[in-house]
Scaffold this motif. Structure first.
Motif, short mmCIF file in Angstrom:
data_model
loop_
_atom_site.label_atom_id
_atom_site.label_comp_id
_atom_site.label_asym_id
_atom_site.label_seq_id
_atom_site.Cartn_x
_atom_site.Cartn_y
_atom_site.Cartn_z
N GLY A 292 47.13 33.31 12.75
CA GLY A 292 48.41 32.84 13.32
C GLY A 292 48.35 31.55 13.81
N PRO A 293 49.35 31.14 14.63
CA PRO A 293 49.33 29.74 15.05
C PRO A 293 48.21 29.10 16.29
CG PRO A 293 51.17 31.08 16.05
CD PRO A 293 50.40 31.98 15.15
N LEU A 294 47.62 30.29 16.82
CA LEU A 294 46.88 29.77 17.90
C LEU A 294 45.75 28.89 17.33
CD1 LEU A 294 46.44 33.25 19.78
CD2 LEU A 294 47.46 31.10 20.63
N SER A 295 45.11 27.95 18.37
CA SER A 295 44.40 26.93 17.60
C SER A 295 42.86 27.59 18.22
CB SER A 295 44.26 25.62 18.58
OG SER A 295 44.01 25.92 20.04
N PRO A 296 41.76 27.11 17.29
CA PRO A 296 40.70 27.70 17.73
C PRO A 296 40.21 27.69 19.00
CG PRO A 296 40.47 26.48 15.60
CD PRO A 296 42.00 26.16 16.39
N LYS A 297 40.57 26.54 19.73
CA LYS A 297 40.23 26.53 21.27
C LYS A 297 40.87 27.59 22.13
CE LYS A 297 40.26 23.68 25.35
NZ LYS A 297 40.27 22.37 25.90
N GLU A 298 42.07 27.90 21.81
CA GLU A 298 42.91 29.08 22.46
C GLU A 298 42.23 30.37 22.16
OE1 GLU A 298 47.51 27.73 22.56
OE2 GLU A 298 46.89 27.93 20.46
N ILE A 299 41.98 30.67 20.88
CA ILE A 299 41.09 31.92 20.80
C ILE A 299 39.77 31.77 21.33
CG2 ILE A 299 39.98 33.13 18.76
CD1 ILE A 299 42.55 32.19 16.85
N HIS A 300 39.06 30.81 21.41
CA HIS A 300 37.76 30.88 21.91
C HIS A 300 37.76 31.16 23.47
CE1 HIS A 300 36.03 27.87 18.81
NE2 HIS A 300 36.29 29.07 18.16
N ASN A 301 39.02 30.46 24.14
CA ASN A 301 39.13 30.68 25.57
C ASN A 301 39.66 32.19 25.94
OD1 ASN A 301 38.79 28.17 26.23
ND2 ASN A 301 41.15 27.50 26.27
N LEU A 302 40.46 32.96 25.18
CA LEU A 302 40.68 34.42 25.09
C LEU A 302 39.60 34.90 24.97
CD1 LEU A 302 44.31 34.27 23.28
CD2 LEU A 302 43.73 34.58 26.02
N LEU A 303 38.67 34.60 24.07
CA LEU A 303 37.44 35.45 23.71
C LEU A 303 36.44 35.22 25.01
CD1 LEU A 303 36.07 36.99 21.54
CD2 LEU A 303 35.06 34.68 20.70
N ALA A 304 36.29 34.09 25.63
CA ALA A 304 35.40 33.97 26.67
C ALA A 304 36.01 34.77 28.02
CB ALA A 304 35.57 32.30 27.15
N GLU A 305 37.31 34.82 28.18
CA GLU A 305 37.66 35.48 29.29
C GLU A 305 37.57 37.15 28.82
OE1 GLU A 305 41.95 36.95 31.39
OE2 GLU A 305 41.97 35.30 30.25
N SER A 306 37.72 37.66 27.57
CA SER A 306 37.34 38.99 27.27
C SER A 306 35.84 39.11 27.70
CB SER A 306 37.66 39.43 26.30
OG SER A 306 37.27 40.66 25.77
N TYR A 307 35.11 38.20 27.20
CA TYR A 307 33.50 38.54 27.56
C TYR A 307 33.34 38.63 28.97
CZ TYR A 307 28.45 37.63 26.78
OH TYR A 307 27.31 37.80 26.87
N GLU A 308 33.96 37.72 29.81
CA GLU A 308 33.59 37.87 31.26
C GLU A 308 34.10 39.06 32.05
OE1 GLU A 308 35.91 35.83 34.84
OE2 GLU A 308 35.29 34.23 33.47
N LEU A 309 35.37 39.36 31.31
CA LEU A 309 35.95 40.75 31.97
C LEU A 309 35.18 41.71 31.71
CD1 LEU A 309 39.52 40.03 31.53
CD2 LEU A 309 38.38 40.07 33.58
N THR A 310 34.47 42.00 30.47
CA THR A 310 33.76 43.13 30.04
C THR A 310 32.16 43.27 30.27
OG1 THR A 310 33.22 42.27 27.80
CG2 THR A 310 35.16 43.79 27.96
N SER A 311 31.68 41.95 30.92
CA SER A 311 30.35 41.97 31.33
C SER A 311 30.17 42.78 32.56
CB SER A 311 30.07 40.35 31.93
OG SER A 311 28.73 40.18 32.74
N ASP A 312 28.66 43.11 32.37
CA ASP A 312 28.16 44.25 33.58
C ASP A 312 28.10 43.41 34.72
OD1 ASP A 312 28.36 46.55 32.29
OD2 ASP A 312 26.38 46.51 31.22
N ARG A 313 27.88 42.28 34.69
CA ARG A 313 27.31 41.32 36.04
C ARG A 313 28.77 41.14 36.72
NH1 ARG A 313 24.74 35.83 33.78
NH2 ARG A 313 26.57 36.20 32.90
N LEU A 314 28.32 40.84 37.99
CA LEU A 314 29.69 40.61 38.98
C LEU A 314 29.67 39.04 39.08
CD1 LEU A 314 29.06 43.04 41.77
CD2 LEU A 314 30.78 43.12 40.13
N PRO A 315 30.79 38.53 38.97
CA PRO A 315 31.18 37.14 39.08
C PRO A 315 30.43 36.70 40.44
CG PRO A 315 33.20 38.30 39.35
CD PRO A 315 32.06 39.08 39.28
N ASP A 316 29.74 35.48 40.36
CA ASP A 316 29.18 34.57 41.31
C ASP A 316 30.07 34.44 42.51
OD1 ASP A 316 26.96 34.73 39.99
OD2 ASP A 316 27.05 32.70 38.99
#
Length: 122
Positions: free
Chosen positions: A98-122
């Motif tokens: 689709g029309p999303l840029s690689p950067k947009e996809i990478h940002n959404l992937l990063a958010e998912s990685y963070e949200l699914t992490s076992d670690r609590l945010p600092d």
């Protein structure tokens, strides 16, 4: 974005290899955290008509977890759909071609990685 381009990015940035868990769906790949083994994304090939698209051709989609308060506005963007496989209140499907840029996809992937992490945010 091509599936292999995404997998290369994930290898380099998250040290995760795609895992193919289902015999009936040999192209469905799960991406997991190294420590807790939680999924942070799934890549699937799905008939476009099952996604609400006007095609029966198979489409590669990336499913990622997103903050619920962002789901509505993200679904307004072309190339972002309700989750096909996961909970639609917390996950979205991104059409890789689709029309999303690689950067947009990478940002959404990063958010998912963070949200699914076992670690609590600092």
């Amino acid at each position: 974005m091509k599936r292999e381009t995404l997998f290369k990015y994930v290898r380099e940035n998250y040290k995760s290899e795609p895992e193919y868990l289902w015999k009936n769906f040999p192209c469905y790949a799960v991406l997991r955290h190294q420590d807790g083994k939680k999924w942070f994304a799934i890549v699937m090939n799905v008939s476009g008509s099952k996604l609400g698209l006007k095609t029966d051709d198979e489409v590669d989609v990336l499913e990622v977890k997103i903050r619920p308060e962002h789901i509505g506005s993200l679904r307004q963007k072309e190339g972002i759909l309700p989750a096909y496989h996961m909970n639609k209140e917390h996950w979205i499907s991104i059409v890789l071609s689709g029309p999303l840029s690689p950067k947009e996809i990478h940002n959404l992937l990063a958010e998912s990685y963070e949200l699914t992490s076992d670690r609590l945010p600092d």
